[in-house]
Design a protein around this motif. Structure first.
Motif, short mmCIF file in Angstrom:
data_model
loop_
_atom_site.label_atom_id
_atom_site.label_comp_id
_atom_site.label_asym_id
_atom_site.label_seq_id
_atom_site.Cartn_x
_atom_site.Cartn_y
_atom_site.Cartn_z
N GLU A 1 -21.08 13.50 23.23
CA GLU A 1 -20.87 12.06 23.79
C GLU A 1 -21.38 12.12 25.34
O GLU A 1 -21.43 12.99 26.02
N HIS B 1 -17.14 8.82 16.07
CA HIS B 1 -16.64 9.89 16.62
C HIS B 1 -17.09 9.89 18.16
O HIS B 1 -16.38 9.63 19.08
N HIS C 1 -15.23 8.64 22.06
CA HIS C 1 -15.35 9.53 23.29
C HIS C 1 -15.64 8.99 24.42
O HIS C 1 -15.33 9.27 25.60
N GLU D 1 -10.39 16.03 21.37
CA GLU D 1 -11.43 16.18 20.22
C GLU D 1 -10.65 15.97 18.98
O GLU D 1 -10.95 15.30 17.89
N TYR E 1 -10.02 20.32 16.34
CA TYR E 1 -10.69 19.04 15.80
C TYR E 1 -9.83 18.78 14.42
O TYR E 1 -8.86 17.69 14.65
ZN LIG Z 1 -16.13 15.08 19.81
#
Ligand SMILES: [Zn+2]
Length: 604
Positions: A255, A294, A298, A328, A398
């Motif tokens: 990201e 995802h 971020h 995360e 995660y």
């Molecule tokens: Zn990530």
């Protein structure tokens, strides 16, 4: 703030791919006013978003300094840093960077394309980090690059959009936060709530269905912009770029504040040859959209809402934070949820994906030894440097982090009768700690502030959840949490096939154990990771492809089999009592008979 183009920036770079076949970038940095005691330079040891010391400076193969046409002595200070002898007037450092890392984390160059992160190629000028940094990205002379273009979210100065030329960053932190792709890429542009978004695809992808990709990403991006700013629907960046490299086999993303670098398997990208588009994306394409979702999330959660330890980053050493579960794990919770809210997938597919996550978390015994706060803190030496013992020793911030997010969300929804949700907490984090990060806020959030904000926004004392699931090692009781919402969980462990309870891999023409799960059948029998399986009750275990499943399915759970295996070059014998899979499969589904007062936890 004064416009950067009003004067010559104090720090100017040039970068040119000089040898495509040799994978070399030639870089210069000119400092208008070097430090009088001798100017120091350093290359970062790591790249934000990927928490591991990578020592990018080891790819600098040649370096020299000059001023006024004369050589200036350059002294190496440590593995990342140099100091030039004192000079009057502009000082230039010339260096070459070897770029042959096909990942989103470093730099890569050959006849097909070039890619670089600033952390791999731009020396930091010590003491001048907060001034404007200009970079001239130059076209390689190689005829292979005649038609190349430039894709980056770095603001243009002299360059035209997608052109070679000069780009400008307000400071060093910004300079290294816009990766750059050079090549003959496929390109599409769409707007999401008024913001221009580019999709850049490098690598050969026959019949790429860019129209579908564009339509799906637009829905995801608009859903997320509206998530954080439901009224203004204002995105935090001026434009956004998805830089994608399609390869035969690969997966990853990193990201950045106004872009993301992605690597994916070309089979995961949609094809126009697939005929009429199926309603829901197939498994591979869904994986790619989940990755995009995802990294895009971020843009808010970690690029602007940041842990205090990252504000600012110290790029020369590890930056420890116990909060990666928030940055995360919660991002992992919302990445799939955003696909549901954007209408890309339905509830059933979402619950199927969640079931896989639950099963994955339950498989490793490391979850009883490490909390996700500790896993966050130790990411540098543990999560990012996993060995064969990882499932027995560590927990993923995660996956368990995403289940912790689910626990907070369902608890808040249940206890407030649906009046509040985790969304309210995320939006408050954004408003209070993130929205002005690059406009003068520039502060991160501490663990204490996070916890206080959760209580304040939800109106509930959430400390027990922090104690159990964040700082403690308790399993998230998914079935219990979901029960009031009419979602049931089925554990199919009983139908398990006989197994060694070990990771199985290949070693040339042989089958070998890649991981041995603690207290599982292989562990109890004395087998180790790395052991090469030779025979099972006297029948050969072959490796290409492994016939182990075919051999094992003739036995029952509880049967003992004799295993011959090589450890290094020594043949050993083991008696293995076969067991069922530790976690055969977790299925989550909507119970149609359930009361529906609190239904629709995953869409709103
Ligand atoms: Zn990530």
């Amino acid at each position: 703030m004064r416009k950067p183009r009003a004067q010559q920036p104090a720090v100017q770079y040039t970068i040119v791919p000089i040898d495509l076949a040799g994978h070399l970038f030639n870089v210069t940095v000119t400092v208008a006013t070097p430090a009088p005691e001798g100017q120091a330079f350093a290359l970062p040891a790591w790249i934000p978003g990927s928490y591991m010391i990578r020592e990018f400076a080891r790819n600098i193969v040649r370096i020299r300094a000059e001023a006024n046409g004369a050589a200036v002595a350059l002294t190496k200070l440590d593995k990342h840093s140099w100091r030039a002898a004192p000079t009057a007037g502009p000082l230039t450092v010339h260096y070459e960077v070897y770029a042959w890392d096909l990942s989103v984390r470093a730099a890569h160059l050959d006849q097909t394309h070039g890619f670089f992160n600033g952390t791999s190629v731009f020396l930091r000028v010590a003491g001048q980090e907060s001034t404007a940094h200009q970079v001239d990205i130059q076209r390689p002379h190689d005829p292979a690059a005649r038609t190349w273009r430039v894709a980056t979210s770095l603001p243009e100065q002299g360059a035209k959009r997608y052109g070679f030329g000069t780009y400008i960053a307000a400071d060093y932190d910004e300079l290294i936060d816009h990766p750059v792709e050079l090549g003959d890429f496929a390109l599409a542009t769409f707007t999401a709530h008024g913001i221009s978004h580019d999709i850049v695809i490098s690598g050969r992808v026959p019949n790429l269905d860019m129209a579908r990709l564009q339509a799906d990403l637009k829905k995801i991006c608009e859903t997320q912009i509206a998530f954080f700013e439901p009224i203004a629907k204002r995105a935090p960046m001026q434009r956004y770029v998805f830089l994608t490299l399609a390869v035969g086999d690969g997966y990853g993303g990193l990201e950045h504040r106004a872009s993301t670098a992605l690597i994916c398997a070309r089979a995961d990208l949609p094809s126009t040859a697939a005929g009429a588009a199926a309603k829901e994306p197939g498994e591979g394409y869904l994986k790619f959209l989940g990755l995009c979702s995802h990294e895009y999330f971020h843009t808010w959660n970690v690029k602007r809402i940041k842990p205090a330890a990252f504000a600012p980053y110290d790029l020369q050493t590890e930056n420890y934070t116990p909060l990666l579960w928030l940055f995360e794990g919660f991002t992992s919770y919302y990445d799939d949820l955003m696909l549901v809210r954007a209408g890309i997938i339905g509830e059933a597919t979402y619950l199927k994906m969640l079931g896989k996550t639950v099963g994955g978390v339950l498989r490793g015994s490391g979850r009883s030894k490490q909390s996700i706060a500790d896993s966050s803190f130790d990411a540098w030496s543990k999560y990012y440097r996993q060995d064969e013992n990882a499932p027995n020793a560590i927990i993923s911030y995660y996956t368990k982090g995403s289940l912790a997010a689910l626990a907070f969300d369902l608890t808040i929804r249940a206890r407030t009768n649906g009046a509040k949700t985790l969304d309210d907490v995320m939006r408050a984090l954004w408003q209070r700690y993130g929205s002005d990060f690059y406009e003068g806020g520039a502060r991160g959030v501490t663990e204490k502030e996070v916890e206080a904000l959760f209580d304040e926004v939800s109106g509930i004392k959430l400390k027990p959840l922090f104690e159990k699931y964040i700082r403690g090692t308790e399993d998230v009781p998914v079935a219990k949490l979901y029960a009031p919402f009419g979602v049931k969980l089925v554990d199919e462990r009983k139908s398990a096939k006989p197994s060694f309870d070990a990771g199985i891999g290949r070693d040339g023409a042989n089958t070998k154990l890649t991981q041995v799960h603690e207290h599982g059948a292989a562990h109890k029998a004395g087998l180790s990771a790395g052991d090469v399986l030779v025979a099972l009750d006297g029948l050969r275990v072959s490796g290409t492809p492994s016939n182990l499943d075919a051999l094992l399915c003739r036995y029952r759970v509880g049967d003992t089999v004799q295993v011959h295996a090589f450890r290094r070059d020594e043949l050993m014998t083991f008696d293995v009592v076969l067991q069922g899979d530790r976690v055969a499969g977790i299925t989550l589904s909507v119970d149609p008979k359930a009361k529906t007062a609190l239904r629709r936890p995953s869409s709103q």
